[in-house]
Design an enzyme around this catalytic site. Structure first.
Site, short mmCIF file in Angstrom:
data_model
loop_
_atom_site.label_atom_id
_atom_site.label_comp_id
_atom_site.label_asym_id
_atom_site.label_seq_id
_atom_site.Cartn_x
_atom_site.Cartn_y
_atom_site.Cartn_z
N SER A 284 0.82 -1.23 0.00
CA SER A 284 0.00 0.00 0.00
C SER A 284 0.85 1.27 0.00
CB SER A 284 -0.91 0.01 1.22
OG SER A 284 -1.59 1.25 1.26
N THR B 260 -9.72 -1.00 2.98
CA THR B 260 -9.52 -1.50 1.62
C THR B 260 -9.80 -3.00 1.56
OG1 THR B 260 -8.00 -1.44 -0.25
CG2 THR B 260 -6.98 -1.78 1.91
N LYS C 271 -14.15 -3.57 2.23
CA LYS C 271 -14.88 -2.35 1.83
C LYS C 271 -16.41 -2.49 1.96
CE LYS C 271 -11.82 0.14 -1.26
NZ LYS C 271 -11.70 0.79 -2.55
#
Ligand code: ATR
Length: 289
Positions: free
Chosen positions: A20, A67, A71
């Site tokens: 990420s 994420t 979600k």
């Protein structure tokens, strides 16, 4: 910035998180805006979302991004949900305020902001969205909040695409929304102004593939790919070779993060944004090219 007892804590929940870019992006943002805030990652087990949300509340975390693969699942643990996020049925930003957990989706607005930043006017435009997954939902709903002329949805699995098109039509009764087959044979390609790829075709390591064949479109078409790994997908590369304007997924990645900050900080104006975007480009270039 010194971390002390006043430092406000933010973060990201997901799994896996090792690749990420959000910690880089948000912590640079805090640095540039001289804020005593920190953004950390929380990679949690799939069955521990409820415990994680409760823990973050207890620990005084002010907000977090969420994420893959949480979600949608996060929705059941929210106290409140933003109406557009509810339609999209996915959350990427959570604010914790007075003990209440409130969910938002900034992916779609991030996409719209990135178009604005590229001086692309979507008013009265015909837009073709490739894909019917989470990315497509955020983008399609956000486009329909704007004054576009027509939205076409296409998807490899027709049923999923038809279902999304029908759902969109239920919410936006006055808008022109159609499903079109994935080979685009029924589509008048010349009337399309913008094509947005929300599928994973072309994403690392699938870099040799493109979601559609680029023939029959008008010369002034704009191609937008949500993918930023690699920075230039085959879809965009082929488009560029044909002389089309192309946009990669960095802008959306960047603007969805800024939109999260607006929600958390309750503020609209920030410092160093251009520099931050160029640092992000550099970082992605180094990591994925
Ligand atoms: P996201 O949340 O990133 O949108 P998703 O919900 O898994 O992810 O959706 C992925 C999208 O990419 C879908 O539209 C998917 O098409 P299907 O609904 O037919 O699965 C599309 N996609 C993935 N691999 C693809 C491929 N090889 N060719 C065409 N479309 C593909």
């Amino acid at each position: 910035m010194e971390i002390n007892t006043e430092t406000k804590k933010y973060g990201l929940i997901g799994n896996p998180l090792s690749k990420s870019l959000s910690p880089f992006l948000h912590n640079q943002f805090y640095k540039m805006n001289d804020l005593n805030n920190i953004y950390q990652t929380f990679e949690i087990d799939l069955d521990k979302l409820n415990d994680a949300v409760e823990s973050l509340k207890i620990l005084g975390i002010k907000g977090f991004n969420i994420t893959i693969p949480f979600k949608e699942k996060i929705i059941e643990y929210l106290d409140e949900i933003d109406p557009l996020a509810e339609r999209i049925n996915a959350i990427n930003t959570v604010k914790i305020e007075n003990g209440k957990v409130i969910g938002y989706n900034t992916d779609g607005i991030g996409f719209i902001k990135s178009l604005e930043a590229n001086n692309i006017d979507i008013e009265n435009k015909n837009i073709l969205v490739l894909g019917a997954g989470g990315g497509s939902r955020a983008i399609s709903y956000s486009l329909l909040e704007k004054n576009i002329e027509k939205l076409y949805i296409t998807n490899r699995t027709s049923n999923r695409g038809i279902k999304l098109a029908n759902e969109l039509k239920r919410y936006y009764k006055d808008k022109d929304i159609s499903f079109t087959g994935f080979n685009l044979s029924e589509l008048n390609k010349l009337e399309i102004d913008i094509v947005v790829n929300t599928t994973s075709v072309g994403m690392y390591p699938d870099i040799e593939n493109s979601p559609i064949v680029l023939n029959g479109f008008s010369d002034d078409i704009i191609l937008y790919d949500l993918i930023y790994k690699p920075l230039e997908t085959k879809f965009l590369k082929e488009g560029k070779e044909l002389g089309y304007k192309t946009i990669n997924g960095i802008g959306m990645l960047y603007y969805q993060a800024i939109e999260s900050q607006k929600i958390w900080l309750d503020k609209e104006d920030f410092l160093g944004l251009e520099e931050l975007l160029s640092e992000l480009n550099k970082k992605i270039g180094e990591e994925y090219e």
